[in-house]
Motif scaffolding. Structure first.
Motif, short mmCIF file in Angstrom:
data_model
loop_
_atom_site.label_atom_id
_atom_site.label_comp_id
_atom_site.label_asym_id
_atom_site.label_seq_id
_atom_site.Cartn_x
_atom_site.Cartn_y
_atom_site.Cartn_z
N TYR A 199 -16.69 45.59 8.08
CA TYR A 199 -18.10 45.67 8.45
C TYR A 199 -18.55 44.43 9.23
O TYR A 199 -19.31 44.52 10.18
N SER A 202 -17.57 44.53 12.85
CA SER A 202 -17.74 45.84 13.47
C SER A 202 -18.77 45.76 14.60
O SER A 202 -19.89 45.28 14.42
N TYR A 204 -20.16 48.33 15.81
CA TYR A 204 -21.19 49.31 15.43
C TYR A 204 -22.26 48.64 14.57
O TYR A 204 -23.46 48.85 14.77
N ILE A 205 -21.83 47.83 13.60
CA ILE A 205 -22.77 47.10 12.76
C ILE A 205 -23.59 46.13 13.61
O ILE A 205 -24.82 46.01 13.47
N SER A 239 -18.18 55.01 7.16
CA SER A 239 -16.81 54.53 7.37
C SER A 239 -16.25 54.94 8.72
O SER A 239 -15.53 54.17 9.36
N ASN A 241 -17.59 55.31 11.60
CA ASN A 241 -18.08 54.54 12.75
C ASN A 241 -17.77 53.05 12.64
O ASN A 241 -18.17 52.27 13.50
N ASN A 242 -17.09 52.68 11.57
CA ASN A 242 -16.78 51.26 11.35
C ASN A 242 -15.29 51.01 11.16
O ASN A 242 -14.88 50.13 10.40
N TYR A 310 -19.79 55.95 2.61
CA TYR A 310 -20.56 54.76 2.95
C TYR A 310 -21.02 54.05 1.69
O TYR A 310 -21.15 54.67 0.63
#
Length: 812
Positions: A199, A202, A204-205, A239, A241-242, A310
């Protein structure tokens, strides 16, 4: 209730060649009782809805038989004639009941003399799911591919209410094909070593960190080592997307290391599975965080390629000034509670080799050779043959058929199954595709889908199958089949030992969960959604604890062999920190459910005070004594009231609080025909009014302030969006004339009905175990078991033992 006489029990052992002559013209004692005590209210010109003068005595007619059964039951219970009416002479009443009972039993036995009590029944959709799990070593939801069961039955196993249509056939075919797809994994070997769901790094994050609040961002931030979240939304921490996408179905170990951020109270962090294509969402793990210490928790979950999971934050308080993350920027300075996610590690699928063990088990004697395919969707592992392919196919069928059919399978049957694939094999088709033909045939065979057999005593394999279906909702294992082959299951001591072994097995949880889901209707917990402004304390974590309380409570009664009286009132229940706070019980910490002794003044104890029962007997806003009273009569006591007369509308509570539910019911009872049943229904409903729609004990009703605001997942609001309204009156007078002031008093009164509760529990267990509703001729067996367990207070495990040892369980 008057017990069935020993004369009538002996009468059950007689052989009936036909309907007794007295049944064609009416029994003399019955006629005298009807003429002397019944026709004044139940004659041709009366308005009670029952005309005994024109009913006749043709007990082979189902409707006539049903009416005479109702007459028998009401006279036995002393409900008829009414207390204020002239009573028949005791000898006449007793003689009429004995004769009517004998005639009803005789008619019942004649009606099922050819096909047996439960001639044939289909596997319920949940049972088929469990069968596929156990046979093929897979998991997940398979039942969703089958049509829902008929709600008209008390349980999904009741043969007389089951349906079988082309839609069901297609559902079984689809489920079988998908299950075989999941069991036969020959694609590339997935990474099975632990992998970190990063995370922190990431992209995305980071996008959500950088994105402005007006576009949904700014609700998380990063420290020098952690990602900090302030809500329980699914779209940021998912999960897939990460950096982690599930490649193959299987069990995955998920390890989360996290700590509380700005903690002021207990914070829950949870793991949830989501499947957007199937519309599924499931909380499968939750634990508490407190203080500044990091906590590491590992969970194992069966996941499929279209699933993602998630990390979710729950029970978060807003900032001390009442602000939420959306109006507090920057997030790094927000003073509300949050969760610091330090590390998430995933390992799986949890296999020791590839192809996985479930695939190897399905193809015994086959070795596997690796050869890379042109596409990741192609086959990477190919069978290696050590003998002719037809011999391998026969070995596969010979290993699988006894497990699927739950018995020894003859060489002729194996030949027939192998022959289904022989033309394709001779034509040079792919071996795996050929092997699927007999495997699929067995998975959709009537031999597997249906419990059938001849009338009379079950053979040893049929008995093993019924026992496995009852306690595991699935197929017998090798030990049961071995005992059946050795002709040992007919021994009572062996049967009892097997019951104990099977209940102790992990698969025994299926019995507890499915039995309670249907008997106590726990499956209905999600049919309504509590008003988020009136009951903000309700969330997924509380929902999970509610279900766990009742399931663990019932399991404990079985494990410790405790009296069914505990279902009415008990000195203990099961709680974790979340549920204990809900119940206002101090000193219970952590997420683990455990047995908690209740104080002498506690309103809890017994299933009626469980929050899950309050939830399923209410809607999202209000409660109604009628619904709850009907639950007590129907589900706990097994004495459901008659349906309302035609044209009588339902009772709708006044959600404004202008009138009380008592005032509404009082007006409703001005109808005399309504009043007869409501004298039974309303008192237990009034006693349960002290519990709100989510199971809080209350002294006042909550009235909405009409506030509308955004409800944020995971956030526990410090403000109150409701006012306290009228006080709750949980007093009443039972139909027997006993007054009570509250739920404690009512439970004390209800303890006098322990025998009836035991009768109902025993009857429900028997239906669930055999797939046949309790008929009139079955009552003697139920009463015999009650007599044998009465002295010890009807212990729960003893009742289960007696069910399995009973004639009804051992016969078709």
């Amino acid at each position: 209730m008057i017990r069935i006489s020993s004369v009538v029990i002996a009468f059950l052992g007689m052989t009936f060649g036909g309907v007794p002559e007295c049944m064609l013209c009416g029994n003399e004692a019955v006629q005298k009782l009807i003429q002397s005590s019944c026709l004044e209210c139940h004659g041709e010109s009366t308005e009670t809805g029952l005309d005994l003068s024109g009913l006749g005595y043709a007990l082979d007619d189902t409707s006539v038989f049903t009416e005479w059964t109702k007459v028998f039951d009401r006279v036995v219970r002393g409900e008829m004639p009414p207390k204020d009416a002239a009573q028949p002479e005791v000898p006449l009443r007793s003689a009429a009941l004995v004769e009517l009972e004998k005639d009803l039993i005789a008619a019942n036995l004649v009606g099922r003399s050819e096909s047996g009590r439960v001639p044939s029944r289909r596997l319920a959709r949940k049972e088929y799911q469990y069968v596929l799990h156990d046979l093929l070593g897979i998991g997940g939801s398979i039942a969703k591919h089958l049509p829902p069961e008929n709600d008209a039955a008390s349980f999904d196993v009741v043969a007389s209410k089951q349906e079988m249509s082309s839609v069901h056939v297609q559902g079984f075919l689809t489920a079988a094909d998908l299950a075989l797809d999941e069991a036969i994994m020959l694609g590339p070997a997935p990474q099975m070593r632990p992998r970190e769901l990063d995370y922190f790094n990431s992209k995305y994050i980071q996008m959500w960190v950088d994105r402005p609040v007006r576009n949904g961002g700014g609700t998380i931030y990063k420290t020098d080592r952690d990602v900090v979240t302030f809500r329980g939304a699914n779209y940021v921490l998912r999960s897939d997307n990460n950096g982690f996408r599930i490649q193959v179905p299987g069990n995955y170990r998920i390890t989360v290391t996290a700590a509380a951020h700005n903690p002021r109270s207990s914070i829950s962090v949870s793991l949830k599975r989501q499947n957007d294509s199937q519309g599924e969402s499931e909380l499968f793990g939750a634990w508490d965080l407190s203080g500044d210490e990091y906590r590491e928790v590992s969970l194992i979950k069966y996941l499929r390629p279209d699933d993602y999971f998630y990390v979710s934050a729950d029970e978060l308080d807003p900032a001390p000034n009442g602000q939420v993350i959306y109006n507090s920027q920057p997030a790094s300075s927000y003073q509300g509670e949050g969760v610091k996610i330090h590390k998430v590690v995933v390992q799986g699928p949890l296999e020791t080799s590839w192809p996985p063990q479930r695939t190897r088990d399905l193809f015994p004697g086959i070795e596997w050779r690796f050869q890379a395919a042109r596409s990741q969707f192609g086959r990477f592992y190919h069978p290696v043959f050590t003998k002719p392919q037809i011999d391998h196919l026969r070995e596969i069928v010979s290993a699988f058929a006894p497990k699927a059919f739950g018995r020894v399978v003859s060489e002729t049957e194996i030949d027939a199954l192998v022959s289904l694939a022989k033309p394709d094999l001779d034509a040079g088709r792919d071996f795996i595709a050929c092997a699927r033909i007999p495997l699929r045939a067995m998975l959709i065979s009537p031999e597997l889908l249906f419990h059938v057999g001849d009338e009379g005593k079950l053979n040893q394999y049929e008995l093993a199958g019924r026992l496995a279906t009852f306690l595991w909702r699935s197929l017998p294992d090798d030990e049961l089949l071995g005992l059946a082959a050795a002709d040992q299951l007919n021994k009572s001591s062996i049967l009892i030992a097997q019951v104990d072994r099977m209940l102790a097995d992990e698969k025994g949880r299926r019995f507890v969960e499915d039995f309670l889901d249907q008997w106590l209707e726990l499956r209905r917990i999600d049919e309504t959604t509590p008003d988020a402004y009136l009951f903000p304390e309700y969330d997924d974590v509380l929902r999970r604890a509610m279900l766990a309380e009742t399931r663990l409570f019932f399991t404990h009664l079985i494990e410790e062999n405790l009296s069914v009286a505990n279902l009415i009132d008990s000195k203990f229940t099961f709680m974790n920190r979340k549920l204990a706070e809900h119940y206002n019980v101090p000193g219970v910490l952590g997420e683990q459910m455990r047995k908690v002794q209740l104080g002498p003044d506690s309103v809890r104890g017994g299933v009626l005070t469980h929050a899950v029962i309050a939830k399923i007997t209410a809607n999202g806003t209000v409660t109604t004594p009628v619904k709850r009273g009907n639950f007590v009569l129907s589900n706990l006591l097994g004495m459901p009231p008659n349906p309302p007369p035609p044209g009588i509308g339902s009772i709708e509570p006044d959600t404004r609080g202008a009138t009380t539910i008592r005032e509404t019911l009082a007006k409703h009872q001005e109808n005399v025909s309504c009043a007869m049943c409501h004298k039974k229904i309303d008192p237990p409903g009034f006693a349960l009014e002290s519990f709100d729609p989510v199971g809080n004990y209350r002294k006042n009703y909550r009235n909405s302030r009409g506030i509308t605001r955004e409800v944020n997942a995971g956030l526990r609001y410090g403000s109150v969006d409701y006012d306290l309204g009228r006080s709750v009156d949980s007093s009443g007078v039972t139909v027997e004339g006993v007054s009570f002031n509250n739920i404690r008093d009512y439970k004390q009164h209800l303890l006098g009905s322990t025998e009836q509760v035991a009768r109902n529990v025993l009857s429900k267990l028997m239906v669930f175990a055999t797939g046949g509703e309790i008929e009139f001729a079955d009552r003697a067996e139920i009463e015999r078991i009650l007599q044998e367990t009465e002295e010890t207070g009807y212990p729960m495990r003893n009742l289960l033992h007696q069910v399995v040892l009973s004639r009804m369980f051992r016969e078709r």
